[in-house]
Design a protein around this motif. Structure first.
Motif, PDB file in Angstrom:
ATOM      1  N   SER A  95      -6.978 -18.764  -1.219  1.00 31.22           N
ATOM      2  CA  SER A  95      -7.603 -18.575  -0.225  1.00 31.22           C
ATOM      3  C   SER A  95      -8.801 -17.474  -0.096  1.00 31.22           C
ATOM      4  CB  SER A  95      -6.971 -18.568   1.209  1.00 31.22           C
ATOM      5  OG  SER A  95      -6.559 -17.276   1.125  1.00 31.22           O
ATOM      6  N   ALA A  96     -10.302 -17.652   0.519  1.00 27.78           N
ATOM      7  CA  ALA A  96     -11.317 -16.712   0.457  1.00 27.78           C
ATOM      8  C   ALA A  96     -10.691 -15.503   1.172  1.00 27.78           C
ATOM      9  CB  ALA A  96     -12.186 -17.344   1.131  1.00 27.78           C
ATOM     10  N   PRO A  97      -9.977 -15.724   2.440  1.00 31.11           N
ATOM     11  CA  PRO A  97      -9.601 -14.752   3.365  1.00 31.11           C
ATOM     12  C   PRO A  97      -8.735 -13.412   2.279  1.00 31.11           C
ATOM     13  CG  PRO A  97      -9.431 -16.728   4.599  1.00 31.11           C
ATOM     14  CD  PRO A  97      -9.653 -17.082   3.147  1.00 31.11           C
ATOM     15  N   TYR A  98      -7.855 -14.085   1.711  1.00 30.21           N
ATOM     16  CA  TYR A  98      -6.761 -13.256   1.170  1.00 30.21           C
ATOM     17  C   TYR A  98      -7.580 -12.592  -0.006  1.00 30.21           C
ATOM     18  CZ  TYR A  98      -3.438 -11.291  -2.026  1.00 30.21           C
ATOM     19  OH  TYR A  98      -2.628 -10.516  -2.986  1.00 30.21           O
ATOM     20  N   ARG A  99      -8.355 -13.205  -0.901  1.00 25.06           N
ATOM     21  CA  ARG A  99      -9.330 -12.519  -1.852  1.00 25.06           C
ATOM     22  C   ARG A  99     -10.343 -11.694  -1.432  1.00 25.06           C
ATOM     23  NH1 ARG A  99     -11.487 -18.171  -3.533  1.00 25.06           N
ATOM     24  NH2 ARG A  99     -13.161 -16.509  -4.518  1.00 25.06           N
ATOM     25  N   SER A 100     -10.565 -11.605  -0.137  1.00 24.49           N
ATOM     26  CA  SER A 100     -11.816 -10.765   0.518  1.00 24.49           C
ATOM     27  C   SER A 100     -11.110  -9.425   1.067  1.00 24.49           C
ATOM     28  CB  SER A 100     -12.645 -11.291   1.176  1.00 24.49           C
ATOM     29  OG  SER A 100     -12.069 -11.784   2.220  1.00 24.49           O
ATOM     30  N   ALA A 131       3.932  -0.907 -12.138  1.00 28.97           N
ATOM     31  CA  ALA A 131       5.075  -0.531 -11.488  1.00 28.97           C
ATOM     32  C   ALA A 131       5.206   0.113 -10.097  1.00 28.97           C
ATOM     33  CB  ALA A 131       6.272   0.489 -12.128  1.00 28.97           C
ATOM     34  N   ASN A 132       5.874  -0.591  -8.897  1.00 28.94           N
ATOM     35  CA  ASN A 132       5.764   0.136  -7.792  1.00 28.94           C
ATOM     36  C   ASN A 132       6.803   1.470  -7.956  1.00 28.94           C
ATOM     37  OD1 ASN A 132       4.198  -1.772  -6.653  1.00 28.94           O
ATOM     38  ND2 ASN A 132       5.906  -2.737  -5.668  1.00 28.94           N
ATOM     39  N   THR A 133       6.318   2.507  -7.052  1.00 33.23           N
ATOM     40  CA  THR A 133       7.410   3.598  -6.816  1.00 33.23           C
ATOM     41  C   THR A 133       7.240   3.992  -5.633  1.00 33.23           C
ATOM     42  OG1 THR A 133       5.345   5.210  -6.942  1.00 33.23           O
ATOM     43  CG2 THR A 133       6.144   4.368  -9.117  1.00 33.23           C
ATOM     44  N   PRO A 134       8.013   4.942  -4.944  1.00 35.16           N
ATOM     45  CA  PRO A 134       8.101   5.581  -3.620  1.00 35.16           C
ATOM     46  C   PRO A 134       6.732   5.745  -2.965  1.00 35.16           C
ATOM     47  CG  PRO A 134       9.886   6.472  -4.729  1.00 35.16           C
ATOM     48  CD  PRO A 134       9.128   5.811  -5.824  1.00 35.16           C
ATOM     49  N   GLY A 135       5.817   6.255  -4.146  1.00 34.61           N
ATOM     50  CA  GLY A 135       4.441   6.743  -3.454  1.00 34.61           C
ATOM     51  C   GLY A 135       3.244   5.792  -3.895  1.00 34.61           C
ATOM     52  N   ARG A 136       3.560   4.728  -4.352  1.00 33.45           N
ATOM     53  CA  ARG A 136       2.701   3.806  -5.117  1.00 33.45           C
ATOM     54  C   ARG A 136       3.199   2.482  -4.833  1.00 33.45           C
ATOM     55  NH1 ARG A 136      -1.203   4.027 -10.375  1.00 33.45           N
ATOM     56  NH2 ARG A 136      -2.143   5.521  -9.075  1.00 33.45           N
ATOM     57  N   HIS A 137       2.341   1.430  -4.308  1.00 32.64           N
ATOM     58  CA  HIS A 137       2.485   0.318  -4.001  1.00 32.64           C
ATOM     59  C   HIS A 137       1.300  -0.577  -4.712  1.00 32.64           C
ATOM     60  CE1 HIS A 137       4.303  -3.510  -2.409  1.00 32.64           C
ATOM     61  NE2 HIS A 137       3.172  -4.125  -2.239  1.00 32.64           N
ATOM     62  N   ASN A 138       1.634  -1.572  -5.592  1.00 39.40           N
ATOM     63  CA  ASN A 138       0.845  -2.398  -6.041  1.00 39.40           C
ATOM     64  C   ASN A 138       0.552  -3.904  -5.589  1.00 39.40           C
ATOM     65  OD1 ASN A 138       0.101  -0.578  -8.638  1.00 39.40           O
ATOM     66  ND2 ASN A 138       2.248  -0.822  -8.736  1.00 39.40           N
ATOM     67  N   LEU A 139      -0.788  -4.253  -5.486  1.00 38.28           N
ATOM     68  CA  LEU A 139      -1.044  -5.543  -4.974  1.00 38.28           C
ATOM     69  C   LEU A 139      -1.999  -6.325  -5.846  1.00 38.28           C
ATOM     70  CD1 LEU A 139      -0.912  -7.517  -2.378  1.00 38.28           C
ATOM     71  CD2 LEU A 139      -2.814  -6.193  -1.619  1.00 38.28           C
ATOM     72  N   VAL A 140      -1.696  -7.399  -6.063  1.00 36.45           N
ATOM     73  CA  VAL A 140      -2.655  -8.226  -7.053  1.00 36.45           C
ATOM     74  C   VAL A 140      -3.308  -9.232  -6.260  1.00 36.45           C
ATOM     75  CG1 VAL A 140      -2.604  -9.571  -9.224  1.00 36.45           C
ATOM     76  CG2 VAL A 140      -0.998  -7.692  -8.895  1.00 36.45           C
ATOM     77  N   VAL A 141      -4.625  -9.502  -6.910  1.00 37.23           N
ATOM     78  CA  VAL A 141      -5.724 -10.462  -6.352  1.00 37.23           C
ATOM     79  C   VAL A 141      -6.427 -10.804  -7.285  1.00 37.23           C
ATOM     80  CG1 VAL A 141      -7.346  -8.608  -5.524  1.00 37.23           C
ATOM     81  CG2 VAL A 141      -7.070 -10.904  -4.099  1.00 37.23           C
ATOM     82  N   CYS A 142      -7.092 -12.030  -7.260  1.00 44.57           N
ATOM     83  CA  CYS A 142      -8.107 -12.428  -8.000  1.00 44.57           C
ATOM     84  C   CYS A 142      -9.642 -12.670  -7.075  1.00 44.57           C
ATOM     85  CB  CYS A 142      -7.812 -13.564  -8.833  1.00 44.57           C
ATOM     86  SG  CYS A 142      -9.359 -14.229  -9.753  1.00 44.57           S
ATOM     87  N   THR A 143     -10.419 -11.711  -7.034  1.00 40.86           N
ATOM     88  CA  THR A 143     -11.488 -11.800  -6.265  1.00 40.86           C
ATOM     89  C   THR A 143     -12.694 -12.889  -6.535  1.00 40.86           C
ATOM     90  OG1 THR A 143     -12.542 -10.433  -7.316  1.00 40.86           O
ATOM     91  CG2 THR A 143     -11.372  -9.414  -5.544  1.00 40.86           C
ATOM     92  N   LEU A 144     -12.536 -13.548  -7.840  1.00 35.65           N
ATOM     93  CA  LEU A 144     -13.592 -14.554  -8.356  1.00 35.65           C
ATOM     94  C   LEU A 144     -13.088 -15.824  -7.904  1.00 35.65           C
ATOM     95  CD1 LEU A 144     -15.001 -12.863 -11.508  1.00 35.65           C
ATOM     96  CD2 LEU A 144     -15.870 -12.848  -9.147  1.00 35.65           C
ATOM     97  N   GLU A 162       0.310   5.221  -1.330  1.00 36.39           N
ATOM     98  CA  GLU A 162      -0.785   4.840  -1.970  1.00 36.39           C
ATOM     99  C   GLU A 162      -0.862   3.228  -2.130  1.00 36.39           C
ATOM    100  OE1 GLU A 162      -3.708   5.155  -6.098  1.00 36.39           O
ATOM    101  OE2 GLU A 162      -1.929   6.269  -5.943  1.00 36.39           O
ATOM    102  N   ILE A 163      -1.901   2.603  -1.901  1.00 32.10           N
ATOM    103  CA  ILE A 163      -1.767   1.042  -2.293  1.00 32.10           C
ATOM    104  C   ILE A 163      -2.864   1.042  -3.375  1.00 32.10           C
ATOM    105  CG2 ILE A 163      -2.228  -1.088  -1.370  1.00 32.10           C
ATOM    106  CD1 ILE A 163      -1.381  -0.069   1.412  1.00 32.10           C
ATOM    107  N   ARG A 164      -2.460   0.323  -4.452  1.00 39.53           N
ATOM    108  CA  ARG A 164      -3.389   0.230  -5.665  1.00 39.53           C
ATOM    109  C   ARG A 164      -3.648  -1.452  -5.680  1.00 39.53           C
ATOM    110  NH1 ARG A 164      -4.693   2.539 -10.667  1.00 39.53           N
ATOM    111  NH2 ARG A 164      -6.623   1.386 -11.391  1.00 39.53           N
ATOM    112  N   VAL A 165      -4.856  -1.820  -5.476  1.00 40.67           N
ATOM    113  CA  VAL A 165      -5.235  -3.101  -5.784  1.00 40.67           C
ATOM    114  C   VAL A 165      -5.667  -3.446  -7.259  1.00 40.67           C
ATOM    115  CG1 VAL A 165      -6.710  -5.121  -4.746  1.00 40.67           C
ATOM    116  CG2 VAL A 165      -5.791  -3.343  -3.329  1.00 40.67           C
ATOM    117  N   TRP A 166      -5.095  -4.476  -8.022  1.00 39.40           N
ATOM    118  CA  TRP A 166      -5.438  -4.793  -9.131  1.00 39.40           C
ATOM    119  C   TRP A 166      -6.211  -6.297  -9.501  1.00 39.40           C
ATOM    120  CZ3 TRP A 166      -4.408  -1.393 -13.096  1.00 39.40           C
ATOM    121  CH2 TRP A 166      -3.651  -0.259 -12.746  1.00 39.40           C
ATOM    122  N   ASP A 167      -7.241  -6.296  -9.706  1.00 38.31           N
ATOM    123  CA  ASP A 167      -8.191  -7.560  -9.589  1.00 38.31           C
ATOM    124  C   ASP A 167      -7.950  -8.211 -11.163  1.00 38.31           C
ATOM    125  OD1 ASP A 167      -9.900  -9.394  -9.151  1.00 38.31           O
ATOM    126  OD2 ASP A 167     -11.636  -7.998  -8.825  1.00 38.31           O
TER     127      ASP A 167
END
Length: 206
Positions: free
Chosen positions: A129-134, A98-111, A156-161
């Motif tokens: 695409s490779a640019p987004y994943r990296s 969940a996003n909150t005023p103090g945290r934003h979540n971003l999803v990527v698949c690096t593999l 805070e930006i939290r990245v989830w793989d």
């Protein structure tokens, strides 16, 4: 079949070049017996009408209006999502963040391009695409800016793989001014990108 129907079904004048190529390839593969047109039509219908971001939007909208469902979604997303009838391959194991005023979540698949198909449909080209994943890992704030999302420095930006074993669904913040909107109206504000984290929920029309 009437003359009008026959003409309509074979009128390719409004199709783009890629559509014409796809239809030609489909025709050849059907003639050679490599594909079953009925099965293909069923598959296309599934991804056009039954599977897609509209499913995820309904999940998020329910979480916005139902605190008990929201708590269940954050505790056991797979079960909560399945309770609304959205389940299947590429969505067996889900986690909602969940996003909150103090945290934003971003999803990527690096593999590769692991993605929750039952709630978001097929992944967009840029997600694979490779640019987004990296860059999503190295410079998430810059990636968000590219998508038009500029967040305060204190956020805070939290990245989830995402992986083959676990896929993520972002629960965007509910926009202000939506207190009187029902669940269906709220779902119309929730975009695919907002559930990946590269966007925000839309603001209601004035």
């Amino acid at each position: 079949m009437s003359e009008h129907d026959h003409k309509h079904s074979h009128d390719h004048s409004e199709l783009g070049e890629m559509d014409l190529r796809v239809r030609a390839l489909e025709s050849v593969l059907t003639q050679k017996g490599y594909i079953d047109p009925v099965a293909l039509d069923r598959l296309i219908d599934t991804y056009q009408t039954r599977i897609g971001p509209h499913n995820g939007a309904r999940v998020v909208a329910r979480a916005w209006v139902d605190p008990a469902f929201r708590a269940r979604l954050l505790r056991d997303a797979s079960a909560a999502i399945a309770s609304l009838g959205y389940a299947g391959r590429q969505g067996e194991h889900m986690q909602a963040v969940a996003n909150t005023p103090g945290r934003h979540n971003l999803v990527v698949c690096t593999l590769c391009s692991c993605y929750p198909w039952p709630v978001l449909g097929l992944p967009p080209t840029w997600y694979k695409s490779a640019p987004y994943r990296s860059r999503a890992v190295r410079d998430p704030r810059g990636v968000l800016a590219d998508f038009g999302v500029v967040l305060p420095e204190y956020t805070e930006i939290r990245v989830w793989d995402s992986t083959a074993e676990l896929r993520y669904l972002v629960l965007p913040e509910r926009p202000a001014g939506t207190e009187s909107m029902d669940e269906e109206a709220l779902a119309s504000l929730i975009t695919r990108d907002s559930m990946i984290g590269t966007g925000l929920a839309l603001k209601p029309a004035p």
